[in-house]
Scaffold this active site. Structure first.
Site, short mmCIF file in Angstrom:
data_model
loop_
_atom_site.label_atom_id
_atom_site.label_comp_id
_atom_site.label_asym_id
_atom_site.label_seq_id
_atom_site.Cartn_x
_atom_site.Cartn_y
_atom_site.Cartn_z
N THR A 286 0.88 -1.16 0.00
CA THR A 286 0.00 0.00 0.00
C THR A 286 0.92 1.20 0.00
OG1 THR A 286 -1.63 -1.20 1.27
CG2 THR A 286 -1.78 1.18 1.42
N ASP B 162 -10.01 -8.61 1.55
CA ASP B 162 -10.30 -7.75 2.70
C ASP B 162 -11.70 -7.97 3.24
OD1 ASP B 162 -7.94 -6.53 3.28
OD2 ASP B 162 -8.37 -4.62 2.32
N SER C 164 -8.35 -0.81 6.48
CA SER C 164 -7.66 -0.23 7.64
C SER C 164 -6.97 1.09 7.28
CB SER C 164 -6.58 -1.20 8.14
OG SER C 164 -7.17 -2.39 8.61
O1 DON Z 1 -7.39 -1.63 2.92
C1 DON Z 1 -6.72 -2.29 3.69
O2 DON Z 1 -6.85 -2.27 4.90
C2 DON Z 1 -5.63 -3.20 3.14
N1 DON Z 1 -5.99 -3.65 1.85
C3 DON Z 1 -4.33 -2.46 3.14
C4 DON Z 1 -3.21 -3.35 2.73
C5 DON Z 1 -1.89 -2.87 3.16
O3 DON Z 1 -1.76 -1.83 3.74
C6 DON Z 1 -0.75 -3.76 2.90
N2 DON Z 1 0.49 -3.08 3.16
N3 DON Z 1 1.51 -2.99 3.34
#
Ligand code: DON
Length: 580
Positions: A387, A429, A459
Site C-alpha cells: 500500500t 479484505d 484499515s
Molecule cells: O485496505 C486495507 O486495509 C488493506 N488492503 C491495506 C493493505 C496494506 O496496507 C498492505 N500493506 N503494506
C-alpha cells in the site's frame, strides 16, 4: 523505587528521540519557488521522484489537490507494487477555507459474487498450488478499481490545473522510464517467480526473464498508453471504454467474474471525515468503509484520560493502556463494514461513554486476555509492502492525506492483456468465511461479509490533525492493520511526547490487534526492564522487523518551516518542499 527507575529510563529515551533532529539543515535546504520566495508547501511520499512531481506541481501554482492527483498517478508508475490504477483508496482533505471532506474511492465487489460464492470460498486457501485464482491471486480476487475515478473527480472538483498537466509527469516516467534504485530492485527481485508465471507481466518487469539490476531503466510503454488514454478521454475510457473492455475480457478468459456493468456502475462518494478531539486538537480521519478513522478516534478517546506524558514514552504504564486501547478497538472493528450495507455504530464507538466503559474494564496491573473477550486462535503474517500513503500541504494551508492500495504487493499479480497495470486483490479484505482470517490475520465480522457492489472494510487511515483549526499533522501509512496503530503512535509521539515529526515517525512501534493475543514489537521498542515488566503483567511480546510505513507532515504553528517525516522503514522516498 522501581517506578522512579522506570521514569528515569523513560526520560532518557524521550530525550534521545526529541533532540537529535537537525532543524537548521531543513531551512537551509528549502528551495526558492518561481517567485523567488520560499513559500511552497511540502510533499512526502514513498518515491523521491513522485515527491518531486508533487513539488513541481506546487511550484507551478497548483494546489495540494493538483499535487495529490499528480503524485497518485506518478506512484502508479514509480511504485507498481502499491501505487496504482487497478486499486482504490481514500483521500482526506482540509481546505484552507476550513472545509473538510473525505473522498471514498475504495473498490466494490463485482455483481456476480453471490452466484460465484462457492468458487470464491473454495479458492480461499487453494490446496493445489497450480490453481490460478483465489481471494488473494488471479481474477476472482479482483474488485472493481476506484483509483482513476477517485483521482479524476478530486481534480475536477477541487483542483486548479488540467488533467493533462497533472498526468504528464506520470506519462513521461512510464514512456521514457526511470532509473531503478536499490529499493525498487529489491522488491521486483522478490517477485521474480510470480512475474514469470504471466508472460505479459514478465515482459514488463523482467529483463530477458531475469530481475532488473540497480541503475537500469524501467520503461512501461503499455502503462504510458493507458495513462495517455485516461489523460485524453478521462474516467470514461477506464469505466466505459477500451480499458474496461480489456479488463473484462481478460477476467472472463481467466476464471474471473468482472463484467462491463460492474465498471459502468462503479461510483465514488464524498463523505464527511470522522471527527474527534484529542487534547484540544481536532482529528479528521477515514469513516467506513475504512475502519481506520473510527478505531483511531476510539483509541484516542480511551487514551485521552490517561496522563501518557507523565507515564513516559514506552513505559510499562503507557504501553499497557495503549495496548488495551488497541485490543478493544480491534475487537470493535468486527462491527464495521460498508455503510451502504450495514449500520455502523460509529457514534457509539467513538463516544466518551464507550471510552469510559472500556477504561473501567482496563485493569491497571494486569492484561485483559483477548480469550476472556472472545475465544479464537489466529495466525499472523508478516507485513508486506503493498500500500502507499502520501501527505501534502500547499502554501495556502490546504492539506491532503491519501492512502491507496492494491492490497497485497502487486495485488492479484495479474495485468489484463496490454493495459500495463496490476489489478487489486481486495476480495481478501472481506470476511470471506466467519472463522477464517485474511492475509493480515484479521478475523472479521458479518458486517463485512461479501455482497455484490459492496466495498470491503479497510484499515487505511489518511488523517489530518488541526490545531486551532489549522493543519498541524498530516498522517497515514501502509501496512494493513498496522496502519491504524502506526498512525496512533505517530500522533501520540507528536502530541504527548512532543517529538519532531521525523522522530515521531522513526520511533520504534508496537502493535496489538486483539488476536493473536500478543504485542508485536519492533527492535528497541522496549528496554529489557520494560519488557520484563510487561511480561510479568501477562503480556506475550513477539519481535517483528517493522510495523507500518508512515509518511507524515508537521506544521508547527510558531514556525514558517514545514517538517516532513519520511519513514526510515522504507529506504525509498523523500519529503520535498518546506516553507509557507
Ligand atoms: O485496505 C486495507 O486495509 C488493506 N488492503 C491495506 C493493505 C496494506 O496496507 C498492505 N500493506 N503494506
Amino acid at each position: 523505587m522501581k517506578s522512579f527507575f522506570l521514569l528515569k529510563k523513560t526520560i532518557s529515551l524521550f530525550l534521545l528521540f526529541s533532540f537529535s533532529f537537525p532543524i537548521s539543515s531543513i531551512a537551509e535546504e528549502c528551495p526558492l519557488n518561481n517567485n523567488g520566495t520560499k513559500e511552497l508547501g511540502l510533499v512526502v511520499s514513498d518515491r523521491t521522484l513522485a515527491s518531486k512531481v508533487g513539488l513541481e506541481i506546487l511550484k507551478k501554482g497548483g494546489n495540494a489537490i493538483d499535487a495529490a492527483v499528480a503524485v497518485g498517478y506518478a506512484l502508479a508508475v514509480l511504485e507498481p507494487c502499491c501505487g496504482n490504477l487497478g486499486g482504490g483508496g481514500f483521500m482526506t482533505i482540509h481546505f484552507a477555507n476550513g472545509k473538510n471532506i473525505f473522498i471514498n474511492f475504495r473498490e466494490k465487489a463485482p455483481e456476480a459474487v453471490n452466484e460465484n460464492r462457492y468458487n470464491i470460498l473454495k479458492n480461499k486457501n487453494p490446496k493445489n498450488k497450480a490453481q490460478k485464482t483465489s481471494t488473494l491471486q488471479g481474477y476472482l480476487s479482483v474488485t472493481v478499481p476506484g483509483t482513476v475515478l477517485g483521482l479524476n473527480t478530486a481534480l475536477e472538483r477541487y483542483g486548479t490545473l488540467s488533467r493533462e498537466t497533472v498526468m504528464d509527469p506520470a506519462i513521461e516516467l512510464a514512456e521514457n522510464g526511470y532509473i531503478l534504485t536499490p529499493g525498487d530492485v529489491k522488491l521486483l527481485t522478490e517477485y521474480t517467480e510470480t512475474f514469470r508465471k504471466e508472460p505479459n507481466v514478465a515482459a514488463i518487469f523482467l529483463k530477458n526473464n531475469k530481475p532488473y539490476q540497480i541503475g537500469e531503466r524501467l520503461i512501461q510503454s503499455d502503462l504510458a498508453k493507458t495513462l495517455k488514454t485516461i489523460s485524453e478521454q478521462g474516467s470514461q475510457a477506464f469505466y466505459f471504454g477500451h480499458i474496461a473492455k480489456t479488463i473484462v475480457a481478460a477476467s472472463k478468459e481467466n476464471g474471473g467474474i468482472l463484467t462491463l456493468e460492474d465498471f459502468k456502475h462503479y461510483t465514488i462518494e464524498e463523505l464527511k471525515p470522522i471527527e474527534c478531539s484529542y487534547r484540544g486538537l481536532k482529528v479528521l480521519s477515514s469513516p467506513p468503509p475504512s475502519s481506520g478513522g473510527t478505531m483511531l478516534c476510539e483509541m484516542l478517546t480511551i487514551l485521552e484520560d490517561y496522563p501518557l506524558e507523565q507515564y513516559g514514552f514506552h513505559s510499562t504504564q503507557s504501553t499497557h493502556v495503549i495496548t488495551e486501547a488497541m485490543r478493544y478497538a480491534f475487537l470493535d472493528r468486527n462491527l464495521l463494514g460498508d455503510p451502504h450495507f450495514t449500520k455502523n455504530p460509529v457514534e457509539l464507538l467513538i463516544s466518551k461513554a464507550h471510552a469510559k466503559t472500556i477504561r473501567q474494564h482496563i485493569n491497571e496491573k494486569r492484561v485483559t486476555p483477548s480469550i476472556e473477550l472472545e475465544n479464537s486462535a489466529v495466525r499472523y503474517q508478516k507485513e508486506g509492502h503493498d500500500t502507499t500513503h502520501f501527505s501534502i500541504i500547499d502554501k495556502e494551508g490546504t492539506a491532503v492525506a491519501v492512502t491507496y492500495s492494491l492490497n497485497s504487493a502487486f495485488g492479484a499479480k495479474v495485468i489484463a492483456k496490454n493495459t500495463g497495470f496490476f489489478l487489486n486483490n481486495h476480495m481478501d479484505d472481506f470476511t470471506v468465511e466467519s472463522e477464517t482470517q485474511n492475509q493480515f490475520g484479521l478475523k472479521q465480522g458479518n458486517a463485512n461479509a461479501i455482497e455484490p457492489g459492496k466495498r470491503p472494510l479497510s484499515s487505511m487511515t489518511p488523517t489530518i490533525v488541526l490545531k486551532n483549526d489549522k493543519p498541524f499533522l498530516i498522517l497515514g501509512a501502509a501496512g494493513g492493520p498496522h496502519i491504524i496503530t502506526a498512525t496512533l503512535l505517530t500522533l501520540i509521539n507528536s502530541v504527548d511526547y512532543h517529538m519532531p515529526i521525523q522522530e515521531a515517525v522513526n520511533a520504534p512501534r508496537f502493535h496489538h490487534q486483539f488476536l493473536p493475543d500478543e504485542i508485536k514489537a519492533e527492535p528497541d521498542a522496549f528496554s529489557k526492564a520494560i519488557t520484563q515488566d510487561l511480561e510479568s503483567m501477562g503480556y506475550r511480546i513477539t519481535p517483528i522487523d517493522h510495523l507500518g510505513i508512515e509518511e507524515a507532515i508537521m506544521i508547527p504553528s510558531d514556525s514558517s518551516i514545514i517538517y516532513g517525516g519520511k519513514d526510515r522503514r522504507d529506504p525509498a522516498g523523500k519529503d520535498l518542499g518546506c516553507c509557507r
